[in-house]
Design an enzyme around this catalytic site. Structure first.
Site, mmCIF file in Angstrom:
data_model
loop_
_atom_site.group_PDB
_atom_site.id
_atom_site.type_symbol
_atom_site.label_atom_id
_atom_site.label_comp_id
_atom_site.label_asym_id
_atom_site.label_seq_id
_atom_site.Cartn_x
_atom_site.Cartn_y
_atom_site.Cartn_z
ATOM 1 N N LYS A 56 0.647 -0.595 -0.306
ATOM 2 C CA LYS A 56 0.050 0.137 0.009
ATOM 3 C C LYS A 56 1.279 0.844 -0.078
ATOM 4 O O LYS A 56 1.798 0.888 0.724
ATOM 5 C CB LYS A 56 -0.713 -0.073 1.756
ATOM 6 C CG LYS A 56 -1.781 1.061 1.123
ATOM 7 C CD LYS A 56 -3.038 1.167 2.206
ATOM 8 C CE LYS A 56 -1.841 1.297 3.872
ATOM 9 N NZ LYS A 56 -3.504 1.077 4.760
ATOM 10 N N MET A 57 0.538 2.044 0.066
ATOM 11 C CA MET A 57 1.671 3.600 -0.932
ATOM 12 C C MET A 57 0.507 4.325 -0.427
ATOM 13 O O MET A 57 -0.878 5.061 -0.738
ATOM 14 C CB MET A 57 2.016 3.491 -2.348
ATOM 15 C CG MET A 57 1.052 4.198 -2.913
ATOM 16 S SD MET A 57 2.048 3.799 -4.948
ATOM 17 C CE MET A 57 2.286 5.761 -4.724
ATOM 18 N N LYS A 58 0.417 5.964 -0.210
ATOM 19 C CA LYS A 58 0.156 6.947 0.185
ATOM 20 C C LYS A 58 -0.186 7.677 -0.994
ATOM 21 O O LYS A 58 1.028 7.408 -1.659
ATOM 22 C CB LYS A 58 1.237 8.028 1.048
ATOM 23 C CG LYS A 58 1.458 7.245 2.539
ATOM 24 C CD LYS A 58 0.539 7.300 2.633
ATOM 25 C CE LYS A 58 0.740 6.507 4.705
ATOM 26 N NZ LYS A 58 -0.669 5.373 4.819
ATOM 27 N N ASP B 251 -4.101 4.529 -0.643
ATOM 28 C CA ASP B 251 -4.597 5.481 0.668
ATOM 29 C C ASP B 251 -4.412 7.126 0.970
ATOM 30 O O ASP B 251 -2.992 7.553 0.196
ATOM 31 C CB ASP B 251 -3.708 4.604 1.989
ATOM 32 C CG ASP B 251 -4.459 5.304 3.720
ATOM 33 O OD1 ASP B 251 -4.926 6.312 3.125
ATOM 34 O OD2 ASP B 251 -3.595 4.957 4.479
ATOM 35 N N ALA B 252 -5.548 7.725 1.054
ATOM 36 C CA ALA B 252 -5.217 8.961 0.945
ATOM 37 C C ALA B 252 -5.440 9.581 2.426
ATOM 38 O O ALA B 252 -5.468 10.865 2.306
ATOM 39 C CB ALA B 252 -6.105 9.669 0.437
ATOM 40 N N GLU C 297 -8.261 3.972 -0.668
ATOM 41 C CA GLU C 297 -8.654 4.185 0.736
ATOM 42 C C GLU C 297 -8.454 5.103 1.970
ATOM 43 O O GLU C 297 -8.090 6.362 0.975
ATOM 44 C CB GLU C 297 -7.381 3.537 1.645
ATOM 45 C CG GLU C 297 -7.349 2.790 3.578
ATOM 46 C CD GLU C 297 -6.552 2.299 3.931
ATOM 47 O OE1 GLU C 297 -5.797 1.324 3.324
ATOM 48 O OE2 GLU C 297 -6.105 3.199 5.260
ATOM 49 N N GLU D 176 -11.535 3.101 9.778
ATOM 50 C CA GLU D 176 -10.373 2.911 10.829
ATOM 51 C C GLU D 176 -9.899 4.140 11.098
ATOM 52 O O GLU D 176 -9.794 3.868 12.412
ATOM 53 C CB GLU D 176 -8.274 2.941 9.720
ATOM 54 C CG GLU D 176 -8.268 4.093 9.405
ATOM 55 C CD GLU D 176 -6.934 4.334 9.632
ATOM 56 O OE1 GLU D 176 -6.368 3.929 7.972
ATOM 57 O OE2 GLU D 176 -5.393 5.096 9.575
ATOM 58 N N HIS E 47 -7.404 -1.823 10.702
ATOM 59 C CA HIS E 47 -6.130 -0.687 10.921
ATOM 60 C C HIS E 47 -5.263 -1.741 12.350
ATOM 61 O O HIS E 47 -6.053 -2.462 12.976
ATOM 62 C CB HIS E 47 -6.575 0.755 10.692
ATOM 63 C CG HIS E 47 -5.343 1.291 11.238
ATOM 64 N ND1 HIS E 47 -4.578 1.642 12.704
ATOM 65 C CD2 HIS E 47 -4.446 1.961 10.858
ATOM 66 C CE1 HIS E 47 -4.508 2.339 13.185
ATOM 67 N NE2 HIS E 47 -3.483 3.076 11.828
ATOM 68 N N GLU F 40 -2.383 -5.647 8.162
ATOM 69 C CA GLU F 40 -1.894 -4.528 7.807
ATOM 70 C C GLU F 40 -0.132 -5.101 8.619
ATOM 71 O O GLU F 40 -0.147 -5.744 9.624
ATOM 72 C CB GLU F 40 -1.260 -2.919 7.120
ATOM 73 C CG GLU F 40 -1.925 -2.634 8.920
ATOM 74 C CD GLU F 40 -1.997 -1.190 8.188
ATOM 75 O OE1 GLU F 40 -2.349 -0.386 7.472
ATOM 76 O OE2 GLU F 40 -3.846 0.325 9.781
ATOM 77 N N TYR G 291 4.436 -3.092 8.804
ATOM 78 C CA TYR G 291 4.881 -1.631 8.877
ATOM 79 C C TYR G 291 6.059 -2.180 9.126
ATOM 80 O O TYR G 291 6.629 -1.602 9.862
ATOM 81 C CB TYR G 291 4.199 -0.632 9.969
ATOM 82 C CG TYR G 291 3.016 0.339 9.876
ATOM 83 C CD1 TYR G 291 2.194 1.064 8.307
ATOM 84 C CD2 TYR G 291 2.108 0.000 10.572
ATOM 85 C CE1 TYR G 291 0.923 1.542 8.687
ATOM 86 C CE2 TYR G 291 0.959 0.324 10.352
ATOM 87 C CZ TYR G 291 0.254 1.242 9.519
ATOM 88 O OH TYR G 291 -0.683 1.278 9.685
HETATM 89 MG MG LIG Z 1 -5.373 4.244 6.061
#
Ligand SMILES: [Mg+2]
Length: 387
Positions: free
Chosen positions: A180-182, A211-212, A237, A263, A320, A339, A341
């Site tokens: 997942k990326m921003k 993901d925004a 997202e 989330e 989340h 997820e 991290y």
């Molecule tokens: Mg998120």
């Protein structure tokens, strides 16, 4: 058995990173320890948990209200029917005494940290991993493993696209198969370039989510949706404000691919409203509520029930989290996944070394409770709090 003492410590998150809205460098987490009067191997059995990542510790709320209320309760008011553990629902109701409905906020995280520590305590008293106790209590056939994806894809001040590709390659080297990326921290055109660059490394668009972080207004959310529709990404997202259900509804009308949100919803009523007004589509869209942010497992179980009653599958729930507590809950409740991290949000983020990653899915270790003591970076904090 009875509770002797409940302790709380605010601990720092190691994460000098940034999404489209917040920098995590100042974030803290409440680590909670519930000390019981049961002695094993010369030490009291202690339940340990924390709230979740991406918020702040709730030391004041815990000390002045929630821990104080539990400390005043008689042991028989907290005990389960067998008298061998704590009834987490009774504890929840005592913690919520004199609290008005609605306006959930940080209160929901504070209560969750204690409630989850009680689950850890109960599992340790029963001598079983938390996922097994959760599966038994909720009548679920537990999954063996939790599908997991590497969440990251941050913005970098220099060579942002090149470093994004390096970051994705790094996750691949660790064994991750989904990512997942921003988005939302740059212009739409730049973000499309970033997505294309990430896809050049990853290959299959169904293995990449974006993901925004709640950044967009409705027109921007729709503009991004239209620009990304051709990619066929895994999901899009939190496009807008978490409580803007109309935005989700309007976006769902024009974006045929998978949307994900939740989330930052902290109560079952908020999830009811998302289901009623947010345009969420059974069989397609994903929910991401986090039990550590929303009063713990009891309220989270009510959210799962609300989803299923409305025709959604629990496999559409990807909490989340990215830590051991989320892992045990996803496995125990048979949810879709969660997820990870890699390399950030220590000491609470990440999975203990006894959790194994295989084929893009993680299995929990077999130690009683959530296994937090097995995390080398978190263990010293637990040791200090429980000494
Ligand atoms: Mg998120």
């Amino acid at each position: 058995m009875r509770i002797v003492e409940i302790r709380e410590q605010s601990i720092p998150l190691q994460a000098n990173i940034q999404n489209s809205v917040v920098n995590f460098a100042e974030h803290t987490v409440s680590l909670v320890a519930v000390v019981s009067d049961v002695i094993r191997d010369g030490r009291p059995v202690v339940g340990v948990a924390f709230d979740s990542i991406g918020r702040f510790a709730q030391s004041g709320l815990l000390r002045e209200r929630f821990i104080a209320r539990l400390a005043k309760a008689a042991p028989e008011d907290l005990s389960d029917d067998a008298g061998t553990g704590i009834d987490t629902e009774k504890a929840f109701r005592i913690m919520m005494r004199n609290e008005k409905p609605g306006g959930h906020g940080d209160r929901a995280h504070a209560v969750a940290a204690v409630e989850l520590a009680l689950w850890d305590l109960n599992a340790k008293l029963a001598g079983v991993p938390a996922w097994r106790l959760i599966a038994d209590r909720f009548g679920v056939t537990a999954a063996a493993r939790m599908p997991v994806y590497a969440a990251g894809g941050y913005y970098y001040p220099e060579d942002s696209v090149g470093r994004l590709q390096d970051e994705m390659r790094g996750y691949q080297d660790l064994g991750y198969t989904s990512f997942k990326m921003k988005i939302g921290g740059a212009s739409l055109a730049e973000d499309m370039t970033r997505i294309e660059a990430a896809l050049a490394v990853i290959g299959d668009a169904k293995c990449l989510a974006v993901d925004a972080n709640g950044r967009f207004d409705t027109p921007t959310a729709i503009a991004y949706g239209k620009a990304m529709a051709g990619f066929g990404l895994r999901w899009y997202e939190e496009p807008g404000d978490p409580l803007d259900y109309r935005l989700m509804d309007e976006l769902a009308k024009v974006y045929d691919e998978t949307l994900a949100t939740g989330e930052n919803l902290f109560s079952c009523r908020d999830v009811d409203n998302l289901i009623r007004y947010g345009g969420m589509r059974p069989g397609r869209d994903l929910f991401q509520m986090d039990p550590g942010l929303s009063y713990g497992l009891g309220e989270f179980g009510r959210m799962v029930a609300a989803m299923e009653q409305a025709g959604f599958s629990r496999k559409q729930l990807f909490p989340h989290g990215g830590h051991n507590i989320a892992l045990h809950i996803v496995v125990g409740l048979g949810l879709g996944g969660s997820e990870a991290y890699p390399g950030v949000f220590a000491p609470v983020g990440g999975y203990a070394p006894d959790c194994t990653l295989e084929g893009g899915a993680i299995a929990p270790g077999d130690k009683p409770g959530f296994g937090l003591e097995q995390k080398p970076d978190l263990a010293p904090y637990i040791e200090k709090l429980t000494a």
